[in-house]
Design a protein around this motif. Structure first.
Motif, PDB file in Angstrom:
ATOM      1  N   SER A  43       4.293 126.888  43.674  1.00  0.00           N
ATOM      2  CA  SER A  43       5.905 126.268  43.790  1.00  0.00           C
ATOM      3  C   SER A  43       4.707 124.282  43.604  1.00  0.00           C
ATOM      4  O   SER A  43       5.463 123.158  42.895  1.00  0.00           O
ATOM      5  CB  SER A  43       6.955 125.163  44.856  1.00  0.00           C
ATOM      6  N   LYS A  47       5.276 121.673  40.799  1.00  0.00           N
ATOM      7  CA  LYS A  47       5.541 120.105  41.663  1.00  0.00           C
ATOM      8  C   LYS A  47       4.480 118.773  41.194  1.00  0.00           C
ATOM      9  O   LYS A  47       4.878 117.970  40.882  1.00  0.00           O
ATOM     10  CB  LYS A  47       6.689 120.406  42.884  1.00  0.00           C
ATOM     11  N   GLN A  85      13.905 126.944  40.047  1.00  0.00           N
ATOM     12  CA  GLN A  85      14.491 127.779  40.200  1.00  0.00           C
ATOM     13  C   GLN A  85      15.879 128.325  40.811  1.00  0.00           C
ATOM     14  O   GLN A  85      16.896 129.158  40.424  1.00  0.00           O
ATOM     15  CB  GLN A  85      13.383 128.386  41.275  1.00  0.00           C
ATOM     16  N   HIS A  86      16.020 127.635  41.625  1.00  0.00           N
ATOM     17  CA  HIS A  86      17.314 126.682  42.381  1.00  0.00           C
ATOM     18  C   HIS A  86      18.007 125.239  40.656  1.00  0.00           C
ATOM     19  O   HIS A  86      18.040 124.375  40.669  1.00  0.00           O
ATOM     20  CB  HIS A  86      17.571 126.207  43.978  1.00  0.00           C
ATOM     21  N   ASP A 160      10.132 128.539  36.662  1.00  0.00           N
ATOM     22  CA  ASP A 160       9.719 128.580  38.322  1.00  0.00           C
ATOM     23  C   ASP A 160      10.935 130.019  38.206  1.00  0.00           C
ATOM     24  O   ASP A 160      11.190 129.495  38.158  1.00  0.00           O
ATOM     25  CB  ASP A 160      10.192 127.528  39.058  1.00  0.00           C
TER      26      ASP A 160
HETATM   27  P1  ADP Z   1       9.970 128.523  46.348  1.00  0.00           P
HETATM   28  O1  ADP Z   1      10.797 130.356  46.501  1.00  0.00           O
HETATM   29  O2  ADP Z   1       9.920 127.562  45.318  1.00  0.00           O
HETATM   30  O3  ADP Z   1       8.977 129.060  47.172  1.00  0.00           O
HETATM   31  P2  ADP Z   1      10.385 127.854  49.203  1.00  0.00           P
HETATM   32  O4  ADP Z   1      11.162 128.802  50.495  1.00  0.00           O
HETATM   33  O5  ADP Z   1       8.881 128.223  49.286  1.00  0.00           O
HETATM   34  O6  ADP Z   1      10.211 127.860  47.814  1.00  0.00           O
HETATM   35  O7  ADP Z   1      10.320 126.463  49.699  1.00  0.00           O
HETATM   36  C1  ADP Z   1      11.872 125.644  49.581  1.00  0.00           C
HETATM   37  C2  ADP Z   1      11.323 124.245  49.483  1.00  0.00           C
HETATM   38  O8  ADP Z   1      10.868 123.906  50.711  1.00  0.00           O
HETATM   39  C3  ADP Z   1      10.121 123.295  48.534  1.00  0.00           C
HETATM   40  O9  ADP Z   1      10.176 122.305  48.345  1.00  0.00           O
HETATM   41  C4  ADP Z   1       8.424 123.502  49.325  1.00  0.00           C
HETATM   42  O10 ADP Z   1       8.170 123.267  48.938  1.00  0.00           O
HETATM   43  C5  ADP Z   1       9.359 123.150  51.008  1.00  0.00           C
HETATM   44  N1  ADP Z   1       8.273 123.671  52.244  1.00  0.00           N
HETATM   45  C6  ADP Z   1       7.072 125.473  51.919  1.00  0.00           C
HETATM   46  N2  ADP Z   1       7.053 124.918  52.749  1.00  0.00           N
HETATM   47  C7  ADP Z   1       7.768 124.394  54.124  1.00  0.00           C
HETATM   48  C8  ADP Z   1       6.816 123.909  54.647  1.00  0.00           C
HETATM   49  N3  ADP Z   1       6.426 125.478  56.101  1.00  0.00           N
HETATM   50  N4  ADP Z   1       6.901 123.175  55.582  1.00  0.00           N
HETATM   51  C9  ADP Z   1       7.826 121.479  54.809  1.00  0.00           C
HETATM   52  N5  ADP Z   1       8.448 121.834  53.318  1.00  0.00           N
HETATM   53  C10 ADP Z   1       8.021 122.900  52.881  1.00  0.00           C
END
Ligand code: ADP
Ligand code: ADP
Length: 226
Positions: A43, A47, A85-86, A160
Motif C-alpha cells: 500500500s 500511495k 481496495q476500499h 490494489d
Molecule cells: P491495506 O489493506 O491497504 O494494507 P492496512 O489495514 O494495512 O490496509 O492500512 C490501512 C491504512 O492504515 C493505510 O492507509 C495505512 O497506510 C495505514 N496504516 C497501516 N499501518 C499503520 C500503522 N502502523 N500506523 C498508522 N497507520 C497505519
C-alpha cells in the motif's frame, strides 16, 4: 523506455521501514504484479506512485522523465489512475453521479453518459450508470471504480487487491478487461497477496517482503502453490 520506473524508493514511519530502497519498472502495455503479504509495504508503494505519500528517498521516472508526484492531482496529470481496495463511492448517489464527481469541472453530464456507455461496451464492463451505488454488489462497485479510472484515459492503471471482492466469474471478466487495456498499451500494476491469482495474468512479478524487493519472478513459471 519504461512507462514507470522507481529507483531506490524508501519510506519510513518512525523506525518502521515500509519501503526499503525499492526499485521496479513497468513497460508500456505491461502487466506487472506486485506480490507481498500483509505489511510487506504494497500500500505504501502504491500511495507513493499515486502521490498520497511522499518518499524519503529515491527517484521516480515516468516515460523517461524524472518526476515529482507530490499529490494525487500530479499523478492524474501524468496519466496514472488508481482503483482502490476500499471503494471511494457515495452510496446514495448513482454510478454516473459518482463518476461525474471525479471529472474536471465543466464536464457535460450528457457527454459523460455517452462516454460511459462507449467505454463500458469497449472494455466489456457491465455497469448501469443510473443504478444507486447502495444497490450494487461489490463487483459492480468495482466496475464503477474501474470505469471512472478509465474515463481519465490513463497510461498506467494501478489496482490494489482488486480480486478480494470478486466471484470467479467476475474475476475472469476483470482479467479480460485488463488484457485488453494491456494490448492497447496501457500499463497495469496489479497488487495482490495471492500468487495463484496472477499466474494467468502476469508474466512479471515483483515480490516484496518486509519493505524490500525479495525477487522478480515470472508467475507462470512458478509451480509452488501459495
Ligand atoms: P491495506 O489493506 O491497504 O494494507 P492496512 O489495514 O494495512 O490496509 O492500512 C490501512 C491504512 O492504515 C493505510 O492507509 C495505512 O497506510 C495505514 N496504516 C497501516 N499501518 C499503520 C500503522 N502502523 N500506523 C498508522 N497507520 C497505519
Ligand atoms: P501492505 O500494504 O503490504 O499490507 P503497508 O504498506 O500498508 O503494507 O505497510 C507496510 C508497513 O508500514 C507496515 O509495517 C505498516 O504497519 C507500516 N505503515 C504503513 N502505513 C503507516 C502509517 N501511516 N504510519 C505508520 N506505519 C505505517
Amino acid at each position: 523506455i519504461p512507462r514507470l520506473k522507481l529507483v531506490n524508493v524508501t519510506k519510513r514511519y518512525g523506525s518502521t521501514v515500509a519501503n526499503d530502497a525499492i526499485s521496479l519498472e513497468v513497460m508500456p502495455g505491461e502487466i506487472l504484479s506486485v506480490l507481498g503479504e500483509n505489511g510487506a509495504g504494497k500500500s505504501t508503494l502504491m500511495k507513493i506512485i499515486f502521490g498520497s505519500v511522499t518518499p524519503d528517498e529515491g527517484e521516480i521516472y515516468f516515460d523517461g522523465r524524472k518526476v515529482n508526484i507530490s499529490s494525487p492531482a500530479d499523478a492524474r496529470e501524468l496519466g496514472i489512475a488508481m482503483v482502490f481496495q476500499h471503494f471511494v463511492l457515495f452510496e446514495t448517489l448513482t454510478a454516473k453521479e459518482n463518476i461525474l464527481l471525479g471529472m474536471p469541472e465543466g464536464t457535460d453530464p450528457k457527454e459523460l453518459e455517452k462516454e460511459i456507455i462507449e467505454k463500458s461496451r469497449h472494455y466489456g464492463i457491465e455497469v448501469d450508470p443510473n443504478a444507486i451505488v447502495n444497490d450494487l454488489s461489490m463487483g459492480e462497485r468495482q466496475r464503477v471504480e474501474i470505469l471512472r479510472a478509465l474515463l481519465t484515459n490513463p497510461k498506467l492503471l494501478i489496482l490494489d487487491e482488486p480480486t478480494s471482492v470478486l466471484s470467479p466469474l467476475a474475476l475472469q471478466a476483470l482479467f479480460k478487461t485488463l488484457r485488453q487495456l494491456s494490448s492497447e498499451g496501457v500499463s497495469i500494476i496489479f497488487i495482490t497477496h495471492k500468487l495463484n491469482e496472477i499466474r494467468e495474468l502476469s508474466k512479471h512479478c515483483t515480490v516484496i517482503r518486509s519493505g524490500e524487493v525479495a525477487a522478480n519472478i515470472n508467475p507462470q513459471e512458478m509451480t509452488e502453490q501459495e
